[in-house]
Scaffold this motif. Sequence first.
Motif, PDB file in Angstrom:
ATOM      1  N   ARG A 299       0.926  -1.159  -0.219  1.00 38.53           N
ATOM      2  CA  ARG A 299      -0.015  -0.110  -0.066  1.00 38.53           C
ATOM      3  C   ARG A 299       1.002   1.395   0.020  1.00 38.53           C
ATOM      4  O   ARG A 299       1.966   1.128   0.450  1.00 38.53           O
ATOM      5  N   HIS A 300       0.253   2.353  -0.562  1.00 37.43           N
ATOM      6  CA  HIS A 300       0.766   3.640  -0.506  1.00 37.43           C
ATOM      7  C   HIS A 300       1.930   3.983  -1.664  1.00 37.43           C
ATOM      8  O   HIS A 300       2.696   5.040  -1.737  1.00 37.43           O
ATOM      9  N   LEU A 301       2.137   2.644  -2.445  1.00 40.11           N
ATOM     10  CA  LEU A 301       3.018   2.932  -3.516  1.00 40.11           C
ATOM     11  C   LEU A 301       2.547   3.658  -4.789  1.00 40.11           C
ATOM     12  O   LEU A 301       1.436   2.928  -5.096  1.00 40.11           O
ATOM     13  N   ALA A 302       3.012   4.569  -5.365  1.00 39.64           N
ATOM     14  CA  ALA A 302       2.560   4.988  -6.434  1.00 39.64           C
ATOM     15  C   ALA A 302       3.238   4.412  -7.726  1.00 39.64           C
ATOM     16  O   ALA A 302       4.385   4.689  -8.341  1.00 39.64           O
ATOM     17  N   VAL A 303       2.726   2.911  -7.931  1.00 37.50           N
ATOM     18  CA  VAL A 303       3.543   2.162  -9.018  1.00 37.50           C
ATOM     19  C   VAL A 303       3.254   2.863 -10.427  1.00 37.50           C
ATOM     20  O   VAL A 303       3.980   2.700 -11.245  1.00 37.50           O
TER      21      VAL A 303
ATOM     22  N   ASP B  47      -4.712   3.848  -1.221  1.00 37.12           N
ATOM     23  CA  ASP B  47      -3.738   3.751  -2.338  1.00 37.12           C
ATOM     24  C   ASP B  47      -3.863   4.911  -2.923  1.00 37.12           C
ATOM     25  O   ASP B  47      -4.596   5.603  -3.093  1.00 37.12           O
ATOM     26  N   PRO B  48      -2.586   5.588  -3.262  1.00 37.11           N
ATOM     27  CA  PRO B  48      -2.431   6.843  -4.138  1.00 37.11           C
ATOM     28  C   PRO B  48      -3.143   6.719  -5.500  1.00 37.11           C
ATOM     29  O   PRO B  48      -2.879   5.819  -6.243  1.00 37.11           O
ATOM     30  N   HIS B  49      -4.107   7.568  -5.656  1.00 36.26           N
ATOM     31  CA  HIS B  49      -4.745   7.440  -6.837  1.00 36.26           C
ATOM     32  C   HIS B  49      -5.046   8.916  -7.479  1.00 36.26           C
ATOM     33  O   HIS B  49      -6.368   9.315  -8.014  1.00 36.26           O
ATOM     34  N   GLY B  50      -4.135   9.734  -7.383  1.00 36.13           N
ATOM     35  CA  GLY B  50      -4.236  11.085  -7.878  1.00 36.13           C
ATOM     36  C   GLY B  50      -3.592  11.392  -9.063  1.00 36.13           C
ATOM     37  O   GLY B  50      -3.175  12.530  -9.684  1.00 36.13           O
TER      38      GLY B  50
END
Length: 444
Positions: free
Chosen positions: A207-211, A264-267
Motif C-alpha cells: 500500500r501507499h506505493l505510486a506504482v 492507495d495513491p490515485h491522484g
Amino acid sequence: MDEESQAVQPRDQSCWAALPDVCLRRVFWWLGDRDRSRAALVCRKWNQMMYSADLWRHRTITFSGRPSRVHASEFESALWYVKKFGRYLEHLEIKFLNPYNAVLTKKFQVTMRGLLSCLGKDNHRLKSLSVQHLELDRPVWRNGIRGSLIKSLSCFLRRAGRQLDHLSLKGARLTVEQGCAVLGSLSCSRGGESLVSRLNIEDYFSRHLAVYSSPQFSKTMATFRSLVSLSLNYNCVSDELLDGLCENNARTLWTINIKCHVHDPHGQVIWGMSWARLARRASNLKVNFFFERVMKHERLARVLLQEIPVRGLSLRSCYFSDPDWSMRPTLTDLLPTFRHTLQKLTFEFNNNHESLDEELCFLVSSCRKLFYFKIWAFLDVRFVERILKSQEEGQCSLRTLKVRIYTNRYETNDEDRTLREIHRKYRKLIDSELNYFVIAYPMM
C-alpha cells in the motif's frame, strides 16, 4: 453348495470388485488425501487407481498460519504429495492463512522451496498457479525469509513460464522492485515475452506505493503479449500502461478489473484519449471497477472517465458519517454516463442523511443492459416493489436482485411484513426470472 463356498461367494461377487474404472475414479475423486491413501491399500487395482492423472489435475493446498497439533504435519504431507503426484498437476492453488510468527513463515518458505523445485523439475502440465494473500510486507516475514521465498518463486516462474496460462499473486504486497522482478521471470524463457493470458496482481504491491510512476513497471508489463484478463490496482494504471496494453494485447484483451482503495495513491492524471484508443483497438474490452471506501464524487470523477467501457461497478465499505458527503451527484451525473455498458452494480454505503430511492430507481431503469443489482443502504421498503414493477413492465432486465434495507430501529417486524407482501405479489415474476434476496437489517 457347502458352507465354505457360501462363505467365499459374497466376497468374490462384491459389487466393489466389479466396479468400472470410471466409477471408481469418481469415488476416489471425492475422497480426501487420508482416505485415498487408506483406500489404495485395499488391493492392487485400487492402488493403481490412486495414480490416475484425473485425481491430481486440480489441487488446493492450505497451510495454517497458527501452531496446532492438528496441522503439525500439513507442511510435510503437502510436499510428499507434490513429489508423488505433482507431475499430473494442471491447476494449483496455495493458501497460507494468517501466519502467526516467523517460525511458521520460515517453515512455509522451506516447504515452498521444495514444492516449487519439485514442480519445476517434474511437471510440464501446469497451466494455472495461484498463491494469494501472502502479505509479505507484514513484520512476521523476516527479510531473509521473504527474500528466499521470492527467489524460489522467481526461479519456478522462469521454468514454468512456457506453459503457464493463469497466474494469481493477489495480496503478495511486494515492493515495486521485487514485484517487477517476479513478473519479469515469466518472460525469461520466451525471449523477453510472456504468454500468460490471465494475470491477477490485485494488491500485489504494498500500500501507499505510486506504482504508476515507475518506468520499471511499465517496461515489465510490456512483456505480456496475450493478456485476456488483467486484475490490478488503480495505483498501477497510467497512460504508459494503457498504451502498452493497446500495443501488445489489443487483439486478445477482454477484461480489466481495477481496484481503487482509499489508502492507495490515485491522484494520477490519465487522459481519456488513452482509454479511448485502447477501447477502440480492443473492441471487446470491458472494465470492472471495485472501489473500497472511495466515495467522494470528485475522486470518482477523476477515475471514471467517460471513455472507459465500464461493465461492472462496485462501491463498498463506506459506512462513515459525513454530513458534507452526498451520493446524489454520483448517481445522477456520473454513473448514467455508462448506462449503455453497465451490466453489474454493487452498492454498500451509509446514506442515512439523504434519501436516494428516486435516483437509484432511475439509474436501474436507464441502464438497459444491467442484469445484476446489489445494494445495502438506507431505503424505503417500497423501493423493492418499484424495482419489481419496472422489471414486470420491461423497463429493466435484471437477473439478480439483492437488497439489504438498513433501518434505524432494532425491530424490523413492519418491514418484514411488507416485504413478504411484496414477495407474494410478484412471486411468479421472482420465481421465473430472478435470483432474489431481500432483507431488512437494523443498522444501529
